[in-house]
Design a protein around this motif. Structure first.
Motif, PDB file in Angstrom:
ATOM      1  N   UNK A  93       0.834  -1.204   0.000  1.00 41.27           N
ATOM      2  CA  UNK A  93       0.000   0.000   0.000  1.00 41.27           C
ATOM      3  C   UNK A  93       0.869   1.255   0.000  1.00 41.27           C
ATOM      4  N   UNK A  94       1.928   1.232   0.809  1.00 41.25           N
ATOM      5  CA  UNK A  94       2.816   2.394   0.859  1.00 41.25           C
ATOM      6  C   UNK A  94       3.465   2.656  -0.487  1.00 41.25           C
ATOM      7  N   UNK A  95       3.779   1.568  -1.187  1.00 42.73           N
ATOM      8  CA  UNK A  95       4.405   1.740  -2.497  1.00 42.73           C
ATOM      9  C   UNK A  95       3.440   2.308  -3.523  1.00 42.73           C
ATOM     10  N   UNK A  96       2.177   1.956  -3.383  1.00 39.31           N
ATOM     11  CA  UNK A  96       1.193   2.504  -4.329  1.00 39.31           C
ATOM     12  C   UNK A  96       0.919   3.971  -3.989  1.00 39.31           C
ATOM     13  N   UNK A  97       0.826   4.246  -2.699  1.00 35.93           N
ATOM     14  CA  UNK A  97       0.512   5.619  -2.273  1.00 35.93           C
ATOM     15  C   UNK A  97       1.731   6.512  -2.432  1.00 35.93           C
ATOM     16  N   UNK A  98       2.880   5.994  -2.134  1.00 37.53           N
ATOM     17  CA  UNK A  98       4.169   6.682  -2.232  1.00 37.53           C
ATOM     18  C   UNK A  98       4.123   8.082  -1.621  1.00 37.53           C
ATOM     19  N   UNK A  99       3.618   8.145  -0.401  1.00 37.78           N
ATOM     20  CA  UNK A  99       3.704   9.403   0.335  1.00 37.78           C
ATOM     21  C   UNK A  99       2.610  10.405   0.036  1.00 37.78           C
ATOM     22  N   UNK A 100       1.764  10.155  -0.975  1.00 38.18           N
ATOM     23  CA  UNK A 100       0.687  11.107  -1.246  1.00 38.18           C
ATOM     24  C   UNK A 100      -0.480  10.789  -0.330  1.00 38.18           C
ATOM     25  N   UNK A 101      -0.664  11.588   0.709  1.00 40.64           N
ATOM     26  CA  UNK A 101      -1.646  11.212   1.730  1.00 40.64           C
ATOM     27  C   UNK A 101      -3.071  11.300   1.195  1.00 40.64           C
ATOM     28  N   UNK A 102      -3.269  12.057   0.095  1.00 41.54           N
ATOM     29  CA  UNK A 102      -4.636  12.207  -0.401  1.00 41.54           C
ATOM     30  C   UNK A 102      -5.148  10.932  -1.088  1.00 41.54           C
ATOM     31  N   UNK A 103      -4.253   9.984  -1.349  1.00 36.74           N
ATOM     32  CA  UNK A 103      -4.703   8.736  -1.966  1.00 36.74           C
ATOM     33  C   UNK A 103      -5.312   7.847  -0.879  1.00 36.74           C
ATOM     34  N   UNK A 104      -6.601   7.559  -1.010  1.00 40.06           N
ATOM     35  CA  UNK A 104      -7.274   6.801   0.050  1.00 40.06           C
ATOM     36  C   UNK A 104      -7.081   5.302  -0.137  1.00 40.06           C
ATOM     37  N   UNK A 105      -7.389   4.549   0.926  1.00 37.26           N
ATOM     38  CA  UNK A 105      -7.277   3.095   0.848  1.00 37.26           C
ATOM     39  C   UNK A 105      -8.184   2.541  -0.247  1.00 37.26           C
ATOM     40  N   UNK A 106      -9.382   3.140  -0.359  1.00 34.73           N
ATOM     41  CA  UNK A 106     -10.331   2.654  -1.363  1.00 34.73           C
ATOM     42  C   UNK A 106      -9.758   2.846  -2.762  1.00 34.73           C
ATOM     43  N   UNK A 107      -9.105   3.975  -2.980  1.00 31.60           N
ATOM     44  CA  UNK A 107      -8.514   4.230  -4.300  1.00 31.60           C
ATOM     45  C   UNK A 107      -7.394   3.240  -4.599  1.00 31.60           C
ATOM     46  N   UNK A 108      -6.621   2.923  -3.551  1.00 29.99           N
ATOM     47  CA  UNK A 108      -5.542   1.959  -3.737  1.00 29.99           C
ATOM     48  C   UNK A 108      -6.113   0.612  -4.143  1.00 29.99           C
ATOM     49  N   UNK A 109      -7.192   0.209  -3.436  1.00 32.95           N
ATOM     50  CA  UNK A 109      -7.779  -1.090  -3.722  1.00 32.95           C
ATOM     51  C   UNK A 109      -8.375  -1.115  -5.129  1.00 32.95           C
ATOM     52  N   UNK A 110      -9.013  -0.005  -5.491  1.00 33.47           N
ATOM     53  CA  UNK A 110      -9.624   0.093  -6.812  1.00 33.47           C
ATOM     54  C   UNK A 110      -8.551  -0.011  -7.909  1.00 33.47           C
ATOM     55  N   UNK A 111      -7.438   0.693  -7.692  1.00 30.96           N
ATOM     56  CA  UNK A 111      -6.356   0.665  -8.678  1.00 30.96           C
ATOM     57  C   UNK A 111      -5.800  -0.749  -8.805  1.00 30.96           C
ATOM     58  N   UNK A 112      -5.632  -1.420  -7.668  1.00 34.20           N
ATOM     59  CA  UNK A 112      -5.086  -2.782  -7.686  1.00 34.20           C
ATOM     60  C   UNK A 112      -6.054  -3.726  -8.391  1.00 34.20           C
ATOM     61  N   UNK A 113      -7.353  -3.476  -8.198  1.00 31.06           N
ATOM     62  CA  UNK A 113      -8.354  -4.322  -8.850  1.00 31.06           C
ATOM     63  C   UNK A 113      -8.289  -4.128 -10.368  1.00 31.06           C
ATOM     64  N   UNK A 114      -8.134  -2.882 -10.780  1.00 33.13           N
ATOM     65  CA  UNK A 114      -8.115  -2.590 -12.215  1.00 33.13           C
ATOM     66  C   UNK A 114      -6.932  -3.231 -12.932  1.00 33.13           C
ATOM     67  N   UNK A 115      -5.792  -3.336 -12.261  1.00 27.00           N
ATOM     68  CA  UNK A 115      -4.638  -3.928 -12.950  1.00 27.00           C
ATOM     69  C   UNK A 115      -4.491  -5.421 -12.654  1.00 27.00           C
ATOM     70  N   UNK A 116      -5.566  -6.031 -12.124  1.00 23.62           N
ATOM     71  CA  UNK A 116      -5.572  -7.478 -11.917  1.00 23.62           C
ATOM     72  C   UNK A 116      -4.595  -7.925 -10.831  1.00 23.62           C
ATOM     73  N   UNK A 117      -4.333  -7.033  -9.897  1.00 20.80           N
ATOM     74  CA  UNK A 117      -3.347  -7.323  -8.868  1.00 20.80           C
ATOM     75  C   UNK A 117      -4.023  -7.848  -7.611  1.00 20.80           C
ATOM     76  N   UNK A 118      -5.340  -7.642  -7.549  1.00 23.84           N
ATOM     77  CA  UNK A 118      -6.032  -7.865  -6.283  1.00 23.84           C
ATOM     78  C   UNK A 118      -6.001  -9.339  -5.886  1.00 23.84           C
TER      79      UNK A 118
END
Ligand SMILES: Nc1ncnc2c1ncn2[C@@H]1O[C@H](COP(=O)(O)OP(=O)(O)OP(=O)(O)O)[C@@H](O)[C@H]1O
Ligand SMILES: [Mg+2]
Length: 610
Positions: free
Chosen positions: A447-472
């Protein structure tokens, strides 16, 4: 080699600059100097007290002092009490001086390291092409440590040694000029030995520094490349190479040991020789009643204290020399100009117009080796453009230039009509979501690697992004899910997984521009299809650049640019380019005309297996 500087022992310019790092701690340093002065003074008191005790109470003809008791027992007890107080004072001043200076050294080192780190972060990417990582790490570690020796002990103790020496000489001269001269007569020999010692040791120290630098860079390269090393059975060869460097280090060290082995006994011998002189000559004069016994006793004690600082001074000389060499290298790094800088009054990045334009761009990494020659094209806002071309054609370079990792030599790159050189590079890069050709992950969780310090990126957005690239699905198999720690550089993940995480990172940041450099080159076909679907969503409304060797990935791009040998040779849609029957057509043929063959082979293989 950079480490191989012929260091001067003292350079006023460097020293002034170094002292600048101690300036913020003036108050502390002043306090430490007071302690030092006290310490040096108290050092002189011990022998004086001994002299007093001997002359007043141990000698039959001793004269009484009005401050001290007439009773020898009480008197000696009084002197002992004073001696004890002096010892206490020495203890406190020595502790105070050392503690304060050591902490000042640490503070100064902290400041210097921070300054170096800040400077390195601001450096343009081209700088890192030329400076090996190992070398830079040495600047921040070993070199800074050497300066700590100087800050913490070198400068101040040199002063302390000189103070102690002069106090001792002063008191000795007051007590007996003859004995003082006698004691100092071995001094030329001591100085001669010191000079010889210093010369041999500083040469060996330089060899040690060079050897350490070689060991560091050799190890770094060969540990990072251990897999290739083992693959090609190069262990024995590499071991032999390492033995050679290691041996240089050992020999250099052995030479310093020899020098130390000679130096200390020689000085000790000379010191005791002078004590022997004092004992015989002083004893003779005491016998003739020309001198009090106490003076001889005091001189014997001073003799022991006198030669110690001289030995220490030669040690300090080495510290000074090493510090000069280190500071020269550190300042050279700090003085390296940042080549890619923000203009004084940066232009804001146009909020509406998200077009990218290359206007007769010429670029070379070195001198006139043009990697891009007169490249011009325009990507309209919201358009998806693909770049194809042979390995080394200059595709990645195009991207580095848009993100202003390097500056173009001729021509201009404009975003929304504004030259990228007019913009603040930080602002510029914030607009882009980029998946680089070699994905890089930091240690930390997924999660930290996806967010990379941008605090405005929410957990839901991280999960959504991971789902979109088939990583989930993969992440669900991990015991800690998104919080699964990633080891150094993502070594615990496959290359495809790393690519997908970088992809999710670019997605989650919702950039205005999207750049993908071979972003799915290492993932399986099924995942690539899923990612492509996600991509179709993503590029919607975003200006995007996609670099790919697999032409299947890019056929739907609104424009395809074909790079060939540093030039833009063709551009158009897939159909247009095929119709031209040029480079793109040839690439396409190579990739697809062989396909039936492959299918045939697969079928043969299946038939055999069946
Ligand atoms: N940092 C660098 N310093 C010097 N030359 C470089 C540097 N990076 C790339 N080059 C050179 O610039 C040329 C273009 O490299 P670039 O990485 O842009 O190629 P590419 O088209 O992305 O190739 P690939 O398909 O292999 O990724 C190559 O000849 C390469 O050797
Ligand atoms: Mg590339």
């Amino acid at each position: 080699m950079e480490e191989d500087v012929t260091g001067k022992a003292y350079d006023g310019r460097l020293m002034r600059r170094l002292l600048g790092y101690m300036r913020p701690y003036r108050g502390k340093i002043a306090l430490s100097l007071v302690c030092l002065l006290g310490y040096s003074l108290l050092q002189v008191c011990g022998p004086l007290l001994t002299k007093l005790a001997v002359d007043r109470y141990l000698e039959p003809s001793g004269q009484l002092d009005r401050f001290l008791s007439a009773n020898p027992f009480t008197g000696i007890a009084q002197i002992s009490a004073i001696y004890l107080a002096v010892l206490g004072g020495i203890f406190i001043t020595e502790f105070g001086q050392m503690y304060i200076m050591q902490s000042v050294g640490q503070f100064a080192m902290f400041d210097l390291r921070r300054e170096l780190m800040v400077h390195m972060q601001r450096m343009h990417v081209g700088f890192f092409d030329r400076h090996p990582v190992g070398r830079l790490v040495t600047r921040l570690t070993t070199d800074v440590d050497v300066l700590n020796d100087l800050f913490a002990s070198g400068l101040v103790t040199i002063l302390g040694d000189l103070l102690t020496l002069s106090f001792i000489v002063f008191v000795m001269l007051r007590m007996s000029i003859g004995l003082t001269v006698l004691m100092l007569c071995v001094l030329p020999l001591v100085i001669g030995a010191t000079v010889l010692f210093r010369r041999s040791v500083s040469a060996s120290y330089r060899r040690i520094r060079v050897a350490v630098a070689r060991i560091n860079s050799y190890l770094q390269e060969h540990i990072t490349g251990i897999v290739v090393l083992q693959l090609f059975n190069r262990e024995a060869k590499s071991r032999a190479e390492f033995d050679e460097i290691n041996r240089q280090h050992m020999h250099a060290f052995k030479d310093t040991i020899t020098a130390y082995g000679w130096f200390y006994p020689v000085v000790e011998f000379l010191a005791y020789l002078s004590l022997a002189f004092i004992l015989s000559y002083g004893g003779y004069r005491v016998h003739n009643n020309q001198l009090s016994l106490g003076v001889v006793v005091a001189f014997l004690q001073y003799g022991l204290r006198f030669f110690r600082p001289i030995q220490d001074l030669s040690e300090k000389y080495n510290i000074l020399q090493a510090a000069m060499a280190s500071s020269e290298r550190i300042f050279k790094l700090l003085d390296t100009q940042v080549e890619v800088v923000a203009p004084e009054h940066p232009q804001p990045i146009p909020a509406r117009d998200a077009s990218i334009e290359f206007d007769h761009v010429w670029f070379a990494y070195n001198g006139e080796d043009w990697v891009l020659r007169d490249v011009s094209f325009r990507i309209d806002a919201g358009q998806t453009v693909a770049i194809v071309g042979h390995t080394g054609a200059g595709k990645t370079t195009l991207i580095s230039l848009i993100l202003r990792f390097y500056d173009v030599q001729r021509g201009a790159i404009r975003i929304g009509g504004v030259d990228v050189k007019e913009m603040n590079p930080l602002e510029l890069r914030r607009q882009f979501g980029v998946v680089l050709q070699d994905p890089y992950l930091f240690s930390g969780s997924i999660a930290e690697n996806i967010r990379l310090g941008t605090s405005s990126v929410t957990d839901a957005e991280i999960e959504e992004a991971a789902r979109q690239v088939n990583l989930i699905d993969f992440i669900r198999t991990l015991p800690a899910g998104f919080d699964q720690p990633i080891r150094e550089r993502g070594n615990s993940l496959s290359t495809g997984q790393k690519q997908l995480i970088s992809f999710a990172r670019a997605l989650a940041h919702r950039p205005r521009f999207l750049i993908l450099d071979e972003a799915t080159s290492s993932v399986d076909t099924e995942t690539e299809f899923r990612v492509r679907a996600a991509l179709d969503n993503m590029v919607e409304g975003r200006t995007s650049i996609i670099i790919a060797h697999r032409l299947s990935t890019i056929q739907r791009a609104s424009k395809i640019l074909v790079m060939h040998k540093a030039q833009l040779r063709e551009s158009g849609t897939h159909q247009e380019l095929l119709a031209v029957r040029g480079i793109y057509h040839k690439l396409y043929e190579l990739q697809y005309m062989n396909q039936p063959d492959l299918n045939q082979k697969d079928q043969n293989a299946e038939a055999l297996a069946g």
